[in-house]
Design a protein around this motif. Sequence first.
Motif, PDB file in Angstrom:
ATOM      1  N   GLN A 114       0.861  -1.185   0.000  1.00  0.00           N
ATOM      2  CA  GLN A 114       0.000   0.000   0.000  1.00  0.00           C
ATOM      3  C   GLN A 114       0.898   1.237   0.000  1.00  0.00           C
ATOM      4  O   GLN A 114       1.216   1.783   1.056  1.00  0.00           O
ATOM      5  CB  GLN A 114      -0.923  -0.017   1.215  1.00  0.00           C
ATOM      6  CG  GLN A 114      -1.853  -1.218   1.238  1.00  0.00           C
ATOM      7  CD  GLN A 114      -2.663  -1.293   2.516  1.00  0.00           C
ATOM      8  OE1 GLN A 114      -2.219  -0.849   3.565  1.00  0.00           O
ATOM      9  NE2 GLN A 114      -3.847  -1.860   2.409  1.00  0.00           N
ATOM     10  N   PRO A 115       1.289   1.690  -1.199  1.00  0.00           N
ATOM     11  CA  PRO A 115       2.280   2.784  -1.277  1.00  0.00           C
ATOM     12  C   PRO A 115       1.868   4.055  -0.549  1.00  0.00           C
ATOM     13  O   PRO A 115       2.714   4.671   0.106  1.00  0.00           O
ATOM     14  CB  PRO A 115       2.413   3.033  -2.782  1.00  0.00           C
ATOM     15  CG  PRO A 115       1.991   1.757  -3.414  1.00  0.00           C
ATOM     16  CD  PRO A 115       0.938   1.178  -2.520  1.00  0.00           C
ATOM     17  N   ALA A 116       0.614   4.444  -0.639  1.00  0.00           N
ATOM     18  CA  ALA A 116       0.207   5.702   0.004  1.00  0.00           C
ATOM     19  C   ALA A 116       0.373   5.620   1.517  1.00  0.00           C
ATOM     20  O   ALA A 116       0.904   6.541   2.149  1.00  0.00           O
ATOM     21  CB  ALA A 116      -1.238   6.041  -0.355  1.00  0.00           C
ATOM     22  N   ARG A 117      -0.068   4.526   2.107  1.00  0.00           N
ATOM     23  CA  ARG A 117       0.087   4.359   3.558  1.00  0.00           C
ATOM     24  C   ARG A 117       1.548   4.306   3.957  1.00  0.00           C
ATOM     25  O   ARG A 117       1.949   4.858   4.981  1.00  0.00           O
ATOM     26  CB  ARG A 117      -0.611   3.083   4.019  1.00  0.00           C
ATOM     27  CG  ARG A 117      -2.075   3.229   4.184  1.00  0.00           C
ATOM     28  CD  ARG A 117      -2.641   1.986   4.806  1.00  0.00           C
ATOM     29  NE  ARG A 117      -4.037   2.173   5.101  1.00  0.00           N
ATOM     30  CZ  ARG A 117      -4.741   1.364   5.832  1.00  0.00           C
ATOM     31  NH1 ARG A 117      -4.183   0.283   6.343  1.00  0.00           N
ATOM     32  NH2 ARG A 117      -6.002   1.598   6.067  1.00  0.00           N
ATOM     33  N   MET A 118       2.338   3.593   3.164  1.00  0.00           N
ATOM     34  CA  MET A 118       3.759   3.480   3.498  1.00  0.00           C
ATOM     35  C   MET A 118       4.447   4.836   3.434  1.00  0.00           C
ATOM     36  O   MET A 118       5.302   5.143   4.261  1.00  0.00           O
ATOM     37  CB  MET A 118       4.439   2.475   2.582  1.00  0.00           C
ATOM     38  CG  MET A 118       4.051   1.059   2.876  1.00  0.00           C
ATOM     39  SD  MET A 118       4.932  -0.059   1.796  1.00  0.00           S
ATOM     40  CE  MET A 118       4.361  -1.613   2.444  1.00  0.00           C
ATOM     41  N   LYS A 119       4.088   5.648   2.454  1.00  0.00           N
ATOM     42  CA  LYS A 119       4.686   6.980   2.352  1.00  0.00           C
ATOM     43  C   LYS A 119       4.313   7.843   3.551  1.00  0.00           C
ATOM     44  O   LYS A 119       5.150   8.591   4.067  1.00  0.00           O
ATOM     45  CB  LYS A 119       4.255   7.644   1.046  1.00  0.00           C
ATOM     46  CG  LYS A 119       4.896   7.021  -0.176  1.00  0.00           C
ATOM     47  CD  LYS A 119       4.350   7.610  -1.455  1.00  0.00           C
ATOM     48  CE  LYS A 119       4.904   6.878  -2.662  1.00  0.00           C
ATOM     49  NZ  LYS A 119       4.281   7.341  -3.915  1.00  0.00           N
ATOM     50  N   VAL A 120       3.074   7.734   4.013  1.00  0.00           N
ATOM     51  CA  VAL A 120       2.650   8.496   5.196  1.00  0.00           C
ATOM     52  C   VAL A 120       3.430   8.019   6.422  1.00  0.00           C
ATOM     53  O   VAL A 120       3.899   8.828   7.227  1.00  0.00           O
ATOM     54  CB  VAL A 120       1.127   8.368   5.412  1.00  0.00           C
ATOM     55  CG1 VAL A 120       0.715   8.904   6.768  1.00  0.00           C
ATOM     56  CG2 VAL A 120       0.374   9.093   4.304  1.00  0.00           C
TER      57      VAL A 120
ATOM     58  N   TYR B 193      10.278   0.309   4.833  1.00  0.00           N
ATOM     59  CA  TYR B 193       9.194   0.761   3.961  1.00  0.00           C
ATOM     60  C   TYR B 193       9.735   1.406   2.684  1.00  0.00           C
ATOM     61  O   TYR B 193       9.168   1.216   1.612  1.00  0.00           O
ATOM     62  CB  TYR B 193       8.264   1.732   4.693  1.00  0.00           C
ATOM     63  CG  TYR B 193       7.395   1.072   5.729  1.00  0.00           C
ATOM     64  CD1 TYR B 193       6.918  -0.219   5.568  1.00  0.00           C
ATOM     65  CD2 TYR B 193       7.040   1.741   6.893  1.00  0.00           C
ATOM     66  CE1 TYR B 193       6.114  -0.826   6.519  1.00  0.00           C
ATOM     67  CE2 TYR B 193       6.238   1.143   7.847  1.00  0.00           C
ATOM     68  CZ  TYR B 193       5.781  -0.137   7.661  1.00  0.00           C
ATOM     69  OH  TYR B 193       4.983  -0.720   8.607  1.00  0.00           O
ATOM     70  N   VAL B 194      10.813   2.154   2.785  1.00  0.00           N
ATOM     71  CA  VAL B 194      11.421   2.728   1.585  1.00  0.00           C
ATOM     72  C   VAL B 194      11.903   1.605   0.669  1.00  0.00           C
ATOM     73  O   VAL B 194      11.723   1.660  -0.552  1.00  0.00           O
ATOM     74  CB  VAL B 194      12.564   3.704   1.953  1.00  0.00           C
ATOM     75  CG1 VAL B 194      13.409   4.053   0.735  1.00  0.00           C
ATOM     76  CG2 VAL B 194      11.992   4.966   2.578  1.00  0.00           C
ATOM     77  N   GLY B 195      12.489   0.566   1.237  1.00  0.00           N
ATOM     78  CA  GLY B 195      12.930  -0.581   0.441  1.00  0.00           C
ATOM     79  C   GLY B 195      11.768  -1.274  -0.257  1.00  0.00           C
ATOM     80  O   GLY B 195      11.880  -1.660  -1.435  1.00  0.00           O
ATOM     81  N   ILE B 196      10.657  -1.423   0.427  1.00  0.00           N
ATOM     82  CA  ILE B 196       9.479  -2.039  -0.192  1.00  0.00           C
ATOM     83  C   ILE B 196       8.950  -1.146  -1.312  1.00  0.00           C
ATOM     84  O   ILE B 196       8.585  -1.641  -2.395  1.00  0.00           O
ATOM     85  CB  ILE B 196       8.390  -2.324   0.862  1.00  0.00           C
ATOM     86  CG1 ILE B 196       8.845  -3.462   1.771  1.00  0.00           C
ATOM     87  CG2 ILE B 196       7.064  -2.680   0.198  1.00  0.00           C
ATOM     88  CD1 ILE B 196       7.941  -3.706   2.947  1.00  0.00           C
TER      89      ILE B 196
END
Length: 186
Positions: free
Chosen positions: A33-39, A158-161
């Motif tokens: 879930q890119p948006a959640r991970m970025k937050v 999370y950045v790695g994912i």
Amino acid sequence: MTPTALAPAGFAMLIVLMLYRRFRRLFGRQPVQPARMKVRVAFLFAVGAMLMLRGSHESSMALALTLGFAGGAALALLGLHLTTFETTPEGRSYTPHGGIGLVLSAVLLGRLVYRGFVLAPVFDGAHAGNAAAFALFQRSPLTFALFGVVIAYYVAYYVGILLHESRASSAASRAGAAPLPRQPDA
């Protein structure tokens, strides 16, 4: 129950809920879930920056936090190496190595509980004397280092994912394959 008794009970229930959600994300397949991970990355980065500002006034705290950040980043690289990535009809997902996250969470929680028990008598005395009791809680280089490990681990992980997801998406588009639907960020 009085309102003064409800506040700690509510806070305790909130902590239990947060821990449950954290431990649930340590095991099994997780949707990317890119948006959640970025937050999460932005929030944890901001917390790490605030801790660094707080720790910059004392060299032992800054050193502990810096070493914690380095250790967390190294653990994240190991965790990414041990993570399994999958592409299914439901979208892309990853299965984290639960041991690393579990140990990190347990060590941090154990340290906080230990500090709470050790400083409980101090809190009572400081409260009676109107001193800043929580300032004492923040003066432990070991606790600062553990915060640094946890923050750096999750930011780097999370950045790695997200980087892996980006590479997988671009590889799929170069191969001419139709991109798989992604899980909606809920």
